[in-house]
Design a protein around this motif. Sequence first.
Motif, mmCIF file in Angstrom:
data_model
loop_
_atom_site.group_PDB
_atom_site.id
_atom_site.type_symbol
_atom_site.label_atom_id
_atom_site.label_comp_id
_atom_site.label_asym_id
_atom_site.label_seq_id
_atom_site.Cartn_x
_atom_site.Cartn_y
_atom_site.Cartn_z
ATOM 1 N N LYS A 85 7.602 0.604 1.340
ATOM 2 C CA LYS A 85 6.305 0.216 0.783
ATOM 3 C C LYS A 85 6.422 0.198 -0.738
ATOM 4 O O LYS A 85 6.815 1.194 -1.349
ATOM 5 C CB LYS A 85 5.215 1.201 1.210
ATOM 6 N N TYR A 103 4.239 -4.236 2.150
ATOM 7 C CA TYR A 103 4.910 -3.516 3.234
ATOM 8 C C TYR A 103 6.075 -4.368 3.726
ATOM 9 O O TYR A 103 5.880 -5.509 4.165
ATOM 10 C CB TYR A 103 3.929 -3.241 4.373
ATOM 11 N N GLY A 130 8.113 5.148 0.189
ATOM 12 C CA GLY A 130 7.271 4.376 -0.717
ATOM 13 C C GLY A 130 7.763 4.505 -2.141
ATOM 14 O O GLY A 130 8.115 5.600 -2.594
#
Length: 284
Positions: free
Chosen positions: A53, A41, A11
């Motif tokens: 992400k 996503y 992420g």
Amino acid sequence: MIKVSKVGHVGLSVKNLSRSAGFYVDDWGLGVTEEVDGAVYLRTAAPEHHALKLTAGVESGFRELGLQVAGEADLDRAMDELATAGAPIEKPPGAADRPGVKKNMRLRDPDGRLIELYWGEDQVSDDYGPRNVKPVELSHVVLKTADIDRVHAFYRDHFGFKESDWNGHHMVFLRCNEVHHQLSFAVGKGLGLHHIAFEVKDFLEISKGVYHLGEKGVVRLWGPGRHGAGNNLFSYFWDPEQNIIEYTSDIIRIHDDNAWKVSIWPPRDTVDLWHQGPPQVMRG
């Protein structure tokens, strides 16, 4: 020990979510799975919910690392083991608090990084359309650390990562499946992201990426070349928020742990077997 079966996703926090998402879809070759609660996503061609992400934030950089555990039982007993080890628990094991997975938990590693352990990922296999280059999966993530021995021991002892190779004593390559490395740590300033690598089919795909990204003005940092540790082909680029990302292919697969011998590669002269050498920004 909690058995980790793969490094599933990473992420990033980004200041300009629409610009970064557009880059990763239109230029880098990923597909959008869904957009929820200020996050996008993104997936590769692999039948998984996401590999990347992107979350809107005030700062750019690393946000979270996602590790898939081998079974539900690993997740259920993870809290006791990790809490006993002194790892701060951010979310105990239970129903997932984000889309694409059944159960998850979150903790902090010895460097304070946010780590998600998860189980029961949704399989998303529909084709998201043609791209100039379409990554086939997330290959590996490299993170910076000030204490490589401490972080190496944590991921080895609690998550079952095995060392594959070293570059001197400033970079360790770790595996949790047959891929030579899915996670690496490099000694460097700060504790942020070093780079994210996406696997593509072959060297032709890397070459296509170099051409198409160059046509769009994306800065190429290093490569094409071939690493010593892992033997993988590579080319590195900047994303729009100055994260380093890589196209890679031909990485070693280790199918017999007993037959594999860990090597300590010389710190600099074998980092690129084609003898181009890394740019200063990647030297830590």
